[in-house]
Design a protein around this motif. Structure first.
Motif, short mmCIF file in Angstrom:
data_model
loop_
_atom_site.label_atom_id
_atom_site.label_comp_id
_atom_site.label_asym_id
_atom_site.label_seq_id
_atom_site.Cartn_x
_atom_site.Cartn_y
_atom_site.Cartn_z
N ASN A 195 -0.15 68.03 13.57
CA ASN A 195 -0.96 67.07 13.65
C ASN A 195 -0.41 66.28 12.19
N PRO A 196 0.33 65.39 12.44
CA PRO A 196 0.94 64.49 11.37
C PRO A 196 -0.20 63.41 11.12
N LEU A 197 -0.47 62.86 10.03
CA LEU A 197 -1.18 61.97 9.47
C LEU A 197 -0.40 60.88 8.66
N ASN A 198 -0.38 59.86 9.08
CA ASN A 198 0.67 58.77 8.47
C ASN A 198 -0.17 57.65 7.92
N VAL A 199 -0.05 56.77 6.87
CA VAL A 199 -0.25 55.87 6.46
C VAL A 199 0.41 54.75 6.17
N ALA A 200 0.09 53.37 6.74
CA ALA A 200 1.00 52.30 6.73
C ALA A 200 0.03 51.26 5.97
N VAL A 201 0.90 50.43 4.85
CA VAL A 201 0.38 49.77 4.05
C VAL A 201 1.12 48.48 4.28
N ASN A 202 0.66 47.07 4.55
CA ASN A 202 1.18 45.91 4.69
C ASN A 202 0.68 44.82 3.81
N ALA A 203 1.43 44.07 3.18
CA ALA A 203 1.06 43.07 2.26
C ALA A 203 1.64 41.77 2.50
N VAL A 231 0.77 -1.22 0.03
CA VAL A 231 0.02 0.06 -0.01
C VAL A 231 0.88 1.26 -0.10
N ARG A 232 0.29 2.37 -0.87
CA ARG A 232 1.20 3.36 -0.93
C ARG A 232 0.12 4.66 -0.62
N PHE A 233 0.36 5.40 0.45
CA PHE A 233 -0.33 6.53 0.92
C PHE A 233 0.67 7.99 0.11
N ILE A 234 -0.30 8.26 -0.67
CA ILE A 234 0.37 9.61 -1.30
C ILE A 234 -0.38 10.79 -0.90
N GLU A 235 0.19 11.98 -0.32
CA GLU A 235 -0.80 13.03 0.36
C GLU A 235 -0.14 14.18 -0.26
N ALA A 236 -0.82 15.10 -0.55
CA ALA A 236 -0.31 16.49 -1.23
C ALA A 236 -1.14 17.63 -0.55
N SER A 237 -0.61 18.38 0.18
CA SER A 237 -1.25 19.57 0.95
C SER A 237 -0.75 20.88 0.44
N ARG A 238 -1.52 21.78 -0.07
CA ARG A 238 -1.04 22.85 -0.74
C ARG A 238 -2.03 24.09 0.01
N GLN A 239 -1.25 25.19 0.28
CA GLN A 239 -1.81 26.41 0.93
C GLN A 239 -1.44 27.51 0.19
N ALA A 240 -2.41 28.33 0.15
CA ALA A 240 -2.03 29.59 -0.66
C ALA A 240 -3.04 30.89 0.19
N SER A 241 -2.34 31.79 0.54
CA SER A 241 -2.90 33.19 1.04
C SER A 241 -2.48 34.26 0.55
N ARG A 242 -3.51 35.41 0.51
CA ARG A 242 -3.07 36.90 0.27
C ARG A 242 -3.63 37.81 1.38
N GLU A 243 -2.78 38.78 1.78
CA GLU A 243 -3.37 39.64 2.58
C GLU A 243 -2.98 41.04 2.11
N LEU A 244 -3.84 41.83 2.48
CA LEU A 244 -3.47 43.15 2.20
C LEU A 244 -4.53 44.32 3.07
N GLY A 245 -3.78 45.07 3.90
CA GLY A 245 -4.29 45.97 4.72
C GLY A 245 -3.51 47.49 4.69
N PHE A 246 -4.54 48.57 5.03
CA PHE A 246 -4.22 49.82 5.28
C PHE A 246 -4.29 50.33 6.69
N GLN A 247 -3.69 51.22 7.02
CA GLN A 247 -3.82 51.79 8.33
C GLN A 247 -3.24 53.09 8.45
N TRP A 248 -4.22 53.71 9.05
CA TRP A 248 -3.98 55.40 9.05
C TRP A 248 -3.90 55.79 10.42
#
Length: 508
Positions: free
Chosen positions: A274-282, A203-220
């Motif tokens: 009164n500084p205004l900053n934006v942070a973009v993370n991906a 008996v041969r057990f062959i298992e393939a697991s794939r993961q893919a994710s994307r994230e994009l966020g803005f912060q003020w």
């Protein structure tokens, strides 16, 4: 042609091939064949009738004979001496009634044995014989002979049905036992199966697991005087990704999954008091995991073999008087199979593979103990293969997709500008499992065949091989070449080594 019987030329002509009386000859042959069959039938009936009427000799009261009677049927027994009275030891088993002064009829009533005593004039014992009431196996013999071709024999022994002889395969034997149990409940099976009965399953057990994710966020972030404002990840003011000191001291706030972002951009849009900053993370992640297990199992035909490569954890179970105990729960790659050898080398397989893994995300807490959940994929199937043929079981595919969004109310719903006021996460997991099955009929090796192991081609290294040459193992050929030049103590896998001139010679 003339003889003392007259002219026989016409008779001879009637027997010649192609004569006009050919049809008459065929009719004579048919009549002769029918007559022969009739005579054989009459002889068979006469033989059966003669066999049915058993004859015993009542010579003295110490010598006994055995009369076999089928249950529910009667047998006529003829004696050589005159009888007056009959006594039956157990009337529940059989009943005996006189027919004439030299004959009696025995009726089998129940399975068992009893003794019948025959008396003559003056209540003198003239003979004793035993009666065994058994099953009528004539019909059962016919049915089993039709199924097996005559390899299995049926007989009645001490109130049981005895099956003996040989069967072609285990399936035929199972059918024979099933048919026999329809006649009687107690069956003694001594039939030997001619086909090989040991099956090895690759008996041969062959298992393939794939993961893919994307994230994009803005912060003020807004810093001014005594005002601190933040739109983005939910963090406290002391952990904001940007301070009013300098852009260079900014700390990435991360993404929704909690992982550090792969791309991070900080920009100060408005300066001054009164500084205004934006942070973009991906962040984008891709992963691939492959696992392979190759268990080999051996089982007898009709028995079940199982395999498990994994581990165990303990789960709480209720015990007596409210006491909580712990029971082991297995997980990993498991397999159980039941082989049955059929006719002409065909193998019937009942296969139950199972693959499970711990899922800590869905764990529960019971009585202060955290119990993880299991992700289980299993199947159960029945198939028939020949020796060496392979079978693939696929389609055990698991596909999950998750989408998460954090946004500022109302503003985040805007068609285009709303993307600047929300953080999004997309994750996809895909797992595919394939199982390959190959059965083999196993036969033992001959006594003169050497059995090899994976260590037969290598020998352990001595100090010179390991420290000077850098080899952990050496071949037997290299060890033999070194004999006479180097002292190689304790080379090989044999403890008692012959010694010659202070040099240990390996026997391998």
């Amino acid at each position: 042609m003339k003889s003392q019987y007259g002219d026989t030329s016409n008779i001879a002509g009637a027997c010649r091939p192609g004569a006009d009386s050919g049809v008459t000859t065929k009719a004579l042959w048919r009549a002769a064949s029918a007559l022969a069959m009739l005579i054989a039938t009459v002889l068979a009936l006469a033989t059966n009738e003669a066999q049915a009427q058993q004859r015993i000799a009542l010579a003295n009261s110490t010598h006994t004979v055995t009369v076999t009677v089928n249950v529910g049927k009667s047998e006529d027994v003829h004696t050589d001496q005159s009888l007056v009275d009959i006594a039956v030891g157990n009337p529940d088993v059989a009943d005996a009634n006189p027919l004439t002064d030299h004959a009696l009829s025995i009726l089998g009533k129940k399975i068992g044995t009893t003794r019948v005593t025959v008396y003559g004039e003056g209540r003198k014992t003239v003979g004793i014989f035993d009666v065994e009431v058994s099953y009528d196996v004539s019909r059962l013999n016919v049915e089993i002979a039709r199924l097996t071709g005559g390899g299995v024999r049926v007989s009645s022994v001490n109130g049981h049905i005895l099956l003996s002889g040989t069967a072609q395969d285990a399936v035929t034997l199972d059918k024979v036992v099933t048919i026999a149990r329809q006649f009687v409940p107690d069956v003694i099976n001594t039939v030997q199966v001619m086909q090989p009965q040991q099956i090895m399953l690759e008996v041969r057990f062959i298992e393939a697991s794939r993961q893919a994710s994307r994230e994009l966020g803005f912060q003020w972030n807004l810093f001014g005087g005594g005002t601190v404002a933040n739109i983005g990840n939910q963090v406290s003011a002391s952990q904001l990704p940007l301070t009013n000191s300098a852009v260079g001291s900014a700390v990435a706030a991360g993404v929704l999954s909690g992982a550090p972002p792969f791309g991070f951009l900080v920009s100060q849009l408005v300066g001054g008091k009164n500084p205004l900053n934006v942070a973009v993370n991906a962040l984008e992640q891709k992963g691939l995991a492959r696992s392979l297990a190759e268990p080999n199992l051996v089982a007898l035909s009709g028995d079940t073999a199982s395999f498990l490569a994994g581990g165990q954890f303990y789960v709480p179970v209720p015990g007596a008087l409210g006491v909580v105990t712990f029971a082991p729960q297995s997980y990993g790659v498991g397999l159980s199979f039941t082989p049955t050898v059929l006719k002409d080398g065909l193998i019937n397989l009942v296969i139950k593979p199972e693959v499970s893994q711990i899922d800590p995300n869905n764990s529960v807490t019971v009585s202060g103990t955290t119990v993880p959940a299991l992700i289980v994929r299993k199947a159960s199937t029945t198939l028939e293969l020949r020796d060496g043929q392979s079978f693939m079981l696929g389609g055990l595919l698991e596909n999950t997709s998750n989408t998460t969004q954090d946004q500022l109310p109302w503003v985040g719903d805007a068609p285009v500008l709303g993307a600047l006021f929300r953080s999004s996460q997309y994750q996809k997991n895909e797992t595919d499992l394939v199982i390959l099955v190959t059965p083999h009929i196993v036969r033992p090796l001959s006594p003169n065949v050497a059995v090899h192991t994976p260590l037969d081609n290598t020998l352990p290294a001595n100090d010179i091989d390991f420290f000077l040459m850098g080899q952990a193992e050496v071949s037997p050929a290299l060890a033999r070449l070194a004999i006479g030049a180097l002292n190689r103590p304790y080379v090989g896998h044999i403890l008692d080594l012959p010694k010659k001139e202070a040099i240990y010679v390996s026997a391998n």
